[in-house]
Design a protein around this motif. Structure first.
Motif, short mmCIF file in Angstrom:
data_model
loop_
_atom_site.label_atom_id
_atom_site.label_comp_id
_atom_site.label_asym_id
_atom_site.label_seq_id
_atom_site.Cartn_x
_atom_site.Cartn_y
_atom_site.Cartn_z
N SER A 99 0.21 -1.52 -0.34
CA SER A 99 -0.20 -0.37 0.00
C SER A 99 0.93 1.09 0.20
CB SER A 99 -0.71 -0.27 1.39
OG SER A 99 -0.01 0.30 2.23
N LEU A 100 1.78 0.98 0.75
CA LEU A 100 2.67 2.45 0.89
C LEU A 100 3.54 2.19 -0.65
CD1 LEU A 100 4.45 1.60 3.77
CD2 LEU A 100 3.17 3.46 3.30
N LEU A 101 4.08 1.23 -0.97
CA LEU A 101 4.15 1.77 -2.84
C LEU A 101 3.63 1.18 -3.67
CD1 LEU A 101 6.94 -1.56 -2.36
CD2 LEU A 101 7.18 0.84 -2.77
N SER A 102 2.58 1.77 -3.29
CA SER A 102 1.32 2.17 -4.44
C SER A 102 0.89 3.40 -4.28
CB SER A 102 0.32 0.99 -4.41
OG SER A 102 0.28 -0.41 -4.96
N ILE A 150 5.68 8.75 -3.69
CA ILE A 150 6.48 6.83 -3.40
C ILE A 150 7.27 7.47 -1.87
CG2 ILE A 150 7.46 5.20 -3.13
CD1 ILE A 150 5.88 4.96 -6.08
N PRO A 151 7.45 6.62 -1.29
CA PRO A 151 8.04 7.06 0.67
C PRO A 151 9.16 6.34 0.76
CG PRO A 151 6.36 6.39 0.96
CD PRO A 151 6.43 6.00 -0.43
N ASN A 152 10.41 6.63 1.10
CA ASN A 152 11.52 5.61 1.73
C ASN A 152 10.48 4.91 2.78
OD1 ASN A 152 13.65 6.79 -0.08
ND2 ASN A 152 14.99 7.91 1.46
N ILE A 153 11.44 3.33 2.81
CA ILE A 153 10.43 2.59 3.39
C ILE A 153 11.22 2.01 4.99
CG2 ILE A 153 8.64 0.35 4.12
CD1 ILE A 153 7.90 1.08 1.09
N ILE A 154 11.46 2.12 5.78
CA ILE A 154 12.47 1.58 5.85
C ILE A 154 11.51 0.34 7.83
CG2 ILE A 154 14.16 1.34 8.55
CD1 ILE A 154 14.80 4.13 7.80
N GLN A 177 11.81 -13.30 5.58
CA GLN A 177 11.10 -13.51 4.35
C GLN A 177 10.31 -13.43 3.54
OE1 GLN A 177 11.59 -14.78 7.37
NE2 GLN A 177 12.69 -16.97 6.79
N LYS A 178 9.47 -12.41 3.95
CA LYS A 178 8.36 -11.70 3.73
C LYS A 178 8.26 -10.72 3.10
CE LYS A 178 4.88 -14.80 4.31
NZ LYS A 178 3.88 -15.54 2.99
N VAL A 179 9.92 -9.80 3.29
CA VAL A 179 9.73 -8.58 3.27
C VAL A 179 11.42 -8.45 2.22
CG1 VAL A 179 8.91 -7.81 4.58
CG2 VAL A 179 11.36 -7.87 5.44
N GLU A 180 11.88 -9.55 1.87
CA GLU A 180 13.41 -10.03 1.28
C GLU A 180 13.01 -9.23 -0.20
OE1 GLU A 180 16.58 -11.41 2.60
OE2 GLU A 180 16.12 -10.74 3.61
N LYS A 181 12.03 -9.50 -0.56
CA LYS A 181 11.44 -9.56 -2.00
C LYS A 181 11.75 -7.94 -2.10
CE LYS A 181 6.60 -9.32 -2.41
NZ LYS A 181 5.57 -9.71 -2.83
N TYR A 182 11.88 -7.03 -1.51
CA TYR A 182 11.82 -5.67 -1.38
C TYR A 182 13.11 -4.84 -1.51
CZ TYR A 182 6.04 -6.75 -0.45
OH TYR A 182 5.32 -6.39 -0.35
N LYS A 231 15.70 -5.09 -2.81
CA LYS A 231 15.82 -5.06 -4.09
C LYS A 231 15.85 -3.36 -4.41
CE LYS A 231 12.86 -6.96 -7.07
NZ LYS A 231 11.97 -8.10 -8.06
N LEU A 232 15.19 -2.64 -3.70
CA LEU A 232 14.35 -1.19 -4.04
C LEU A 232 15.17 -0.76 -3.69
CD1 LEU A 232 9.90 -2.17 -3.49
CD2 LEU A 232 11.27 -2.31 -6.01
N SER A 233 15.19 0.87 -3.80
CA SER A 233 16.05 2.04 -3.82
C SER A 233 15.73 2.39 -2.65
CB SER A 233 16.76 2.83 -5.10
OG SER A 233 15.06 3.63 -5.50
N ASN A 234 14.08 2.57 -2.47
CA ASN A 234 14.06 3.23 -1.36
C ASN A 234 13.15 2.52 -0.49
OD1 ASN A 234 11.86 1.41 -2.86
ND2 ASN A 234 10.35 3.07 -1.68
N PHE A 235 14.07 1.06 -0.25
CA PHE A 235 13.39 0.15 0.86
C PHE A 235 14.79 0.02 1.87
CE2 PHE A 235 12.85 -4.48 2.40
CZ PHE A 235 11.72 -3.23 3.43
#
Length: 336
Positions: free
Chosen positions: A24-27, A31-35, A47-52, A54-58
């Motif tokens: 919901s934050l990436l949509s 778009i913000p930075n996310i920590i 494991q659920k957040v590993e896929k993010y 690679k994003l420059s803002n994550f």
């Protein structure tokens, strides 16, 4: 990514819901930075957040389990943007959440805090309710009053956008010794340095309460948690902080309201300690009873407190045994 906002998400065992939050934050329209601060989760949160990653803002930060306050403080320290907000891992936001909060700063001069509306479901009946306030600009006293008031912006941090410069300049942080009410305390500490606050009545975030949060723990029908004691001390810190502010006579009304709020919180906590026969907390119970007794006139004079609540306060002071027995009869099925 060129962004002015960082969203800090503390996460402890939130594998089932955290992806909805992040997506919901990436949509967002902005778009913000996310920590994400993983607070020692033992499930599949990481494991659920590993896929993010690679994003420059994550950014994913892993720490040992130290509680939500330490997790948020960790995120604040790492964030590099002009503004910071906080979202819980089981919540989700509308697409203009960030834009709405940013617009509060962009479209108005000298704003120190921007606030949006929220939705929340009551755990006992699943009914959704919303903050009952109108779009406006508040001064400092009005802000404090709105945080305390039932129809105000409340003491949540997830519907507010903070200036990081204020947080850093005045060393504002979440108290690691407070596990319930830490956000409420943070909002007051930050408010001590706010001259103007913009509030927008547009609902942009959906808060999902849990049985470990204050919305359930502070209900008589809710389960007992040792963390409930923290809520009294959080409010006590707020009372003392408000008294320390040099705002003249205008602050006294807010101080009185917060004293009443602290007394009512103390009554609820003591009743739950008695109801669940938690004898290990009787020292804290005596401190709370003393506070209520010393401030009973604030309760009896208040026009905002119901007669029923006033009666419970007086019973706690003068006949705690009777109050205990009445609760045990009323809630006997709950505690067995």
């Amino acid at each position: 990514m060129d962004t002015k906002v960082t969203v800090i998400i503390p996460a402890f065992n939130e594998a089932s819901k955290i992806q909805r939050c992040i997506d919901s934050l990436l949509s967002q329209s902005v778009i913000p930075n996310i920590i994400v601060v993983n607070d020692g989760s033992s499930d599949e949160t990481v494991q659920k957040v590993e896929k993010y990653k690679k994003l420059s803002n994550f950014l994913l930060i892993n720490q040992l389990n130290q509680g939500v306050s330490v997790a948020r403080n960790h995120g604040i320290k790492v964030a590099k943007t002009e503004y910071i907000t906080f979202v819980d891992a089981d919540d989700y936001v509308e697409k203009d959440f960030i834009k709405t909060l940013l617009d509060g700063f962009v479209n108005h001069n000298n704003i120190d805090l921007s606030v949006c509306n929220y939705s929340m479901k009551k755990l006992n009946n699943n009914i959704t309710f919303y903050g009952k306030f109108r779009t406006s600009i508040l001064n400092q006293i009005a802000y404090f009053d709105s945080v305390i008031g039932e129809k105000g912006i409340n003491g949540f941090v997830y519907n507010k956008l903070f200036r990081k410069s204020i947080i850093e300049k005045y060393s504002i942080h979440f108290d690691p010794n407070i596990s319930i009410g830490e956000d409420f305390l943070f909002c007051f500490l930050y408010g001590g340095y706010c001259k103007k606050v913009f509030i927008n009545d547009s609902v942009q975030i959906h808060y999902i309460p849990t049985t470990s949060g204050v919305s359930d723990t502070m209900q008589i029908r809710g389960r007992f948690s040792a963390k409930i004691i923290d809520y009294f001390y959080a409010n006590l810190k707020i009372v003392n902080y408000l008294k320390s502010l040099d705002l003249g006579g205008n602050i006294q009304k807010v101080v009185n309201e917060e004293i009443c709020r602290t007394c009512l919180a103390a009554v609820t906590i003591v009743r739950k300690v008695y109801l669940y026969n938690q004898k290990g907390y009787y020292d804290e119970v005596n401190k709370m009873k003393t506070f209520v007794k010393n401030h009973k006139l604030y309760i009896t004079k208040s026009k905002k407190i119901t007669t029923s609540d006033k009666l419970k306060v007086l019973m706690l002071i003068y006949s705690p045994w009777l109050l205990k027995q009445l609760d045990r009869v009323k809630y006997k099925k709950q505690v067995g």
